[in-house]
Design a protein around this motif. Structure first.
Motif, PDB file in Angstrom:
ATOM      1  N   THR A 206      32.858 -13.008   9.065  1.00  0.00           N
ATOM      2  CA  THR A 206      31.631 -12.709   8.330  1.00  0.00           C
ATOM      3  C   THR A 206      30.713 -13.916   8.239  1.00  0.00           C
ATOM      4  O   THR A 206      29.488 -13.788   8.272  1.00  0.00           O
ATOM      5  CB  THR A 206      31.962 -12.201   6.912  1.00  0.00           C
ATOM      6  N   ILE A 207      31.287 -15.105   8.126  1.00  0.00           N
ATOM      7  CA  ILE A 207      30.470 -16.310   8.014  1.00  0.00           C
ATOM      8  C   ILE A 207      29.579 -16.473   9.242  1.00  0.00           C
ATOM      9  O   ILE A 207      28.508 -17.067   9.176  1.00  0.00           O
ATOM     10  CB  ILE A 207      31.364 -17.567   7.803  1.00  0.00           C
ATOM     11  N   ALA A 208      30.009 -15.893  10.364  1.00  0.00           N
ATOM     12  CA  ALA A 208      29.208 -15.922  11.592  1.00  0.00           C
ATOM     13  C   ALA A 208      28.595 -14.553  11.886  1.00  0.00           C
ATOM     14  O   ALA A 208      28.148 -14.287  12.996  1.00  0.00           O
ATOM     15  CB  ALA A 208      30.074 -16.350  12.772  1.00  0.00           C
ATOM     16  N   GLY A 209      28.563 -13.681  10.855  1.00  0.00           N
ATOM     17  CA  GLY A 209      28.059 -12.331  11.045  1.00  0.00           C
ATOM     18  C   GLY A 209      26.554 -12.232  10.878  1.00  0.00           C
ATOM     19  O   GLY A 209      25.922 -13.072  10.238  1.00  0.00           O
ATOM     20  N   LYS A 210      25.987 -11.184  11.469  1.00  0.00           N
ATOM     21  CA  LYS A 210      24.567 -10.900  11.330  1.00  0.00           C
ATOM     22  C   LYS A 210      24.378  -9.439  10.946  1.00  0.00           C
ATOM     23  O   LYS A 210      25.148  -8.568  11.355  1.00  0.00           O
ATOM     24  CB  LYS A 210      23.819 -11.219  12.631  1.00  0.00           C
ATOM     25  N   ALA A 211      23.359  -9.202  10.144  1.00  0.00           N
ATOM     26  CA  ALA A 211      23.155  -7.876   9.572  1.00  0.00           C
ATOM     27  C   ALA A 211      22.917  -6.830  10.640  1.00  0.00           C
ATOM     28  O   ALA A 211      22.331  -7.100  11.692  1.00  0.00           O
ATOM     29  CB  ALA A 211      21.986  -7.901   8.593  1.00  0.00           C
ATOM     30  N   ASN A 212      23.361  -5.621  10.332  1.00  0.00           N
ATOM     31  CA  ASN A 212      23.124  -4.461  11.181  1.00  0.00           C
ATOM     32  C   ASN A 212      21.835  -3.799  10.723  1.00  0.00           C
ATOM     33  O   ASN A 212      21.721  -3.362   9.579  1.00  0.00           O
ATOM     34  CB  ASN A 212      24.305  -3.495  11.055  1.00  0.00           C
ATOM     35  N   ALA A 213      20.855  -3.712  11.604  1.00  0.00           N
ATOM     36  CA  ALA A 213      19.542  -3.172  11.227  1.00  0.00           C
ATOM     37  C   ALA A 213      19.602  -1.711  10.815  1.00  0.00           C
ATOM     38  O   ALA A 213      18.704  -1.208  10.142  1.00  0.00           O
ATOM     39  CB  ALA A 213      18.572  -3.327  12.399  1.00  0.00           C
ATOM     40  N   ASN A 214      20.683  -1.033  11.170  1.00  0.00           N
ATOM     41  CA  ASN A 214      20.804   0.390  10.857  1.00  0.00           C
ATOM     42  C   ASN A 214      21.531   0.656   9.549  1.00  0.00           C
ATOM     43  O   ASN A 214      21.798   1.804   9.208  1.00  0.00           O
ATOM     44  CB  ASN A 214      21.544   1.108  11.997  1.00  0.00           C
ATOM     45  N   SER A 215      21.878  -0.382   8.806  1.00  0.00           N
ATOM     46  CA  SER A 215      22.643  -0.204   7.579  1.00  0.00           C
ATOM     47  C   SER A 215      22.205  -1.218   6.541  1.00  0.00           C
ATOM     48  O   SER A 215      21.908  -2.363   6.860  1.00  0.00           O
ATOM     49  CB  SER A 215      24.143  -0.371   7.862  1.00  0.00           C
ATOM     50  N   ALA A 216      22.180  -0.783   5.267  1.00  0.00           N
ATOM     51  CA  ALA A 216      21.788  -1.681   4.187  1.00  0.00           C
ATOM     52  C   ALA A 216      22.875  -2.696   3.873  1.00  0.00           C
ATOM     53  O   ALA A 216      22.604  -3.776   3.356  1.00  0.00           O
ATOM     54  CB  ALA A 216      21.462  -0.878   2.921  1.00  0.00           C
ATOM     55  N   VAL A 217      24.130  -2.370   4.175  1.00  0.00           N
ATOM     56  CA  VAL A 217      25.235  -3.266   3.838  1.00  0.00           C
ATOM     57  C   VAL A 217      26.047  -3.684   5.056  1.00  0.00           C
ATOM     58  O   VAL A 217      26.824  -4.625   4.998  1.00  0.00           O
ATOM     59  CB  VAL A 217      26.178  -2.617   2.795  1.00  0.00           C
ATOM     60  N   GLY A 218      25.870  -2.994   6.168  1.00  0.00           N
ATOM     61  CA  GLY A 218      26.697  -3.287   7.328  1.00  0.00           C
ATOM     62  C   GLY A 218      26.253  -4.531   8.069  1.00  0.00           C
ATOM     63  O   GLY A 218      25.117  -4.983   7.951  1.00  0.00           O
ATOM     64  N   TYR A 219      27.185  -5.093   8.839  1.00  0.00           N
ATOM     65  CA  TYR A 219      26.884  -6.267   9.653  1.00  0.00           C
ATOM     66  C   TYR A 219      27.899  -6.333  10.778  1.00  0.00           C
ATOM     67  O   TYR A 219      28.942  -5.667  10.754  1.00  0.00           O
ATOM     68  CB  TYR A 219      26.938  -7.548   8.813  1.00  0.00           C
ATOM     69  N   THR A 220      27.608  -7.151  11.756  1.00  0.00           N
ATOM     70  CA  THR A 220      28.524  -7.374  12.866  1.00  0.00           C
ATOM     71  C   THR A 220      29.081  -8.783  12.762  1.00  0.00           C
ATOM     72  O   THR A 220      28.324  -9.757  12.752  1.00  0.00           O
ATOM     73  CB  THR A 220      27.807  -7.193  14.215  1.00  0.00           C
ATOM     74  N   ALA A 221      30.403  -8.881  12.633  1.00  0.00           N
ATOM     75  CA  ALA A 221      31.042 -10.192  12.500  1.00  0.00           C
ATOM     76  C   ALA A 221      30.987 -10.947  13.819  1.00  0.00           C
ATOM     77  O   ALA A 221      30.889 -10.367  14.904  1.00  0.00           O
ATOM     78  CB  ALA A 221      32.490 -10.020  12.053  1.00  0.00           C
ATOM     79  N   GLY A 222      31.057 -12.274  13.728  1.00  0.00           N
ATOM     80  CA  GLY A 222      31.199 -13.104  14.907  1.00  0.00           C
ATOM     81  C   GLY A 222      30.010 -13.108  15.835  1.00  0.00           C
ATOM     82  O   GLY A 222      30.158 -12.950  17.045  1.00  0.00           O
ATOM     83  N   GLN A 223      28.812 -13.318  15.298  1.00  0.00           N
ATOM     84  CA  GLN A 223      27.607 -13.370  16.132  1.00  0.00           C
ATOM     85  C   GLN A 223      27.038 -14.783  16.233  1.00  0.00           C
ATOM     86  O   GLN A 223      26.591 -15.197  17.297  1.00  0.00           O
ATOM     87  CB  GLN A 223      26.536 -12.428  15.552  1.00  0.00           C
ATOM     88  N   ALA A 224      27.045 -15.516  15.142  1.00  0.00           N
ATOM     89  CA  ALA A 224      26.529 -16.886  15.148  1.00  0.00           C
ATOM     90  C   ALA A 224      27.559 -17.834  15.749  1.00  0.00           C
ATOM     91  O   ALA A 224      28.767 -17.649  15.600  1.00  0.00           O
ATOM     92  CB  ALA A 224      26.186 -17.319  13.728  1.00  0.00           C
ATOM     93  N   THR A 225      27.092 -18.870  16.425  1.00  0.00           N
ATOM     94  CA  THR A 225      27.980 -19.865  17.024  1.00  0.00           C
ATOM     95  C   THR A 225      28.316 -20.960  16.014  1.00  0.00           C
ATOM     96  O   THR A 225      27.720 -21.048  14.930  1.00  0.00           O
ATOM     97  CB  THR A 225      27.317 -20.507  18.240  1.00  0.00           C
TER      98      THR A 225
END
Length: 339
Positions: free
Chosen positions: A24-43
């Motif tokens: 989650t610390i490297a996660g970025k928000a999912n534009a299709n959800s108010a609370v959802g996000y995708t983990a492991g996106q930031a380096t």
């Protein structure tokens, strides 16, 4: 690996290597959800760049080990982390290591590293409960705190630690206690070992002088097959039979109360133990110690008491023991007492 004795030169900043695994610390928000996000996106470098002034605390190096959600953490990443940390410390490349990690299994990775990294230099795991793009992301502050702890001379000799929300926890007792709260991590049996703020790191007491129980890094993944059997009302021996049918070399019981379970399960576990399968009684309760020979007679059953270890950590310790060829029940019980 021998413990390192190097010290930071006067006036020099401590050298900290950040090993990123995702979460989650490297996660970025999912534009299709108010609370959802995708983990492991930031380096790893993205995480460092998000914390102004971090380079004033330590000289930093970033290494990307993986970029996954911690629900997908696995034995191979554990081994990659352990080998990289050993390489860093053996070559005196850093004075401490910070591992960025998802919170779902951070306590398991911390426990594993605590038992395979023999150096007295600190290893600090850190994560966040909110993704990096959240309105009030907690990752940057947590990362700053983790670097502060890893860079502090008092952190040496304390093994692997977990730092979130200004609180420092030891690897043995720390556990996630709330699904979404930023104050999710607790150490229910021992309490936190310290706290950190922008000005200082404060430990509750001195580092122990007692040697940590450590094992050689296992040679390859996967680690030996150990299953967790979760106890519940109306239970039969199906879970035990399934674990044995799939080749489990060890079984951890997440028992009710003081590591107890239904009689058909007790009978199946005892029969497995007497055939050479290592069986450990832990508890699903979340705190307290499973007392040996109390509710169940471990001597008669051939089982091991987990004492204060929760089921997930009991599984890891059993895997490490099996990897090291330790299968004698008395020696296994001693390891749980020393863990």
């Amino acid at each position: 690996m021998a413990a390192s004795s190097s010290t930071v030169a006067p006036g020099a900043l401590p050298r900290i290597t950040i090993l990123a695994t995702g979460g989650t610390i490297a996660g970025k928000a999912n534009a299709n959800s108010a609370v959802g996000y995708t983990a492991g996106q930031a380096t790893a470098q993205d995480l460092i760049d998000a914390v102004p002034g971090l380079d004033k605390i330590a000289t930093l190096q970033a290494v990307q080990i993986s970029n996954i959600g911690s629900q997908d953490m696995n034995d191979q990443v554990w081994l990659d982390l352990a080998h990289k940390i050993d390489e860093i410390f053996a070559g005196d490349q850093a004075d401490g290591v910070v591992v960025t990690h998802g919170t779902d299994t951070i306590e398991e990775t911390a426990f594993f590293l605590d038992h395979v990294v023999a150096s007295d230099k600190p290893v600090v795991l850190v994560g966040s409960m909110r993704p990096s793009t959240a309105l009030s992301a907690d990752g940057p502050a947590n990362l700053r705190s983790a670097v502060q702890v890893a860079a502090d001379s008092q952190a040496r000799g304390r093994g692997t630690m977990v730092v979130l929300n200004d609180t420092i926890h030891g690897a043995k007792d720390v556990t996630k206690s709330n699904t979404t709260s930023v104050q999710t991590f607790t150490s229910p049996n021992s309490g936190p070992i310290g706290h950190v703020d922008a000005a200082a790191v404060q430990f509750a007491g001195p580092a122990t002088t007692q040697p940590r129980l450590t094992f050689p890094v296992p040679g390859k993944a996967p680690l030996p097959h150990v299953d967790i059997v979760y106890s519940h009302a109306g239970m039969d021996a199906t879970q035990v039979d399934d674990a044995l049918g799939h080749g489990a070399l060890g079984i951890v019981l997440a028992g009710v109360g003081d590591g107890n379970t239904a009689k058909p399960v007790v009978d199946a576990l005892s029969a497995a133990a007497k055939r050479g399968v290592l069986v450990v009684r832990s508890s699903r309760v979340g705190s307290g110690s499973v007392v040996r020979n109390a509710e169940l007679n471990d001597d008669e059953l051939g089982t091991v008491s987990a004492l204060g270890l929760n089921p997930a950590k009991s599984r890891i310790l059993l895997q490490l023991l099996l990897s090291d060829g330790i299968t004698d029940v008395a020696k296994v019980q001693q390891a749980f007492g020393d863990s």
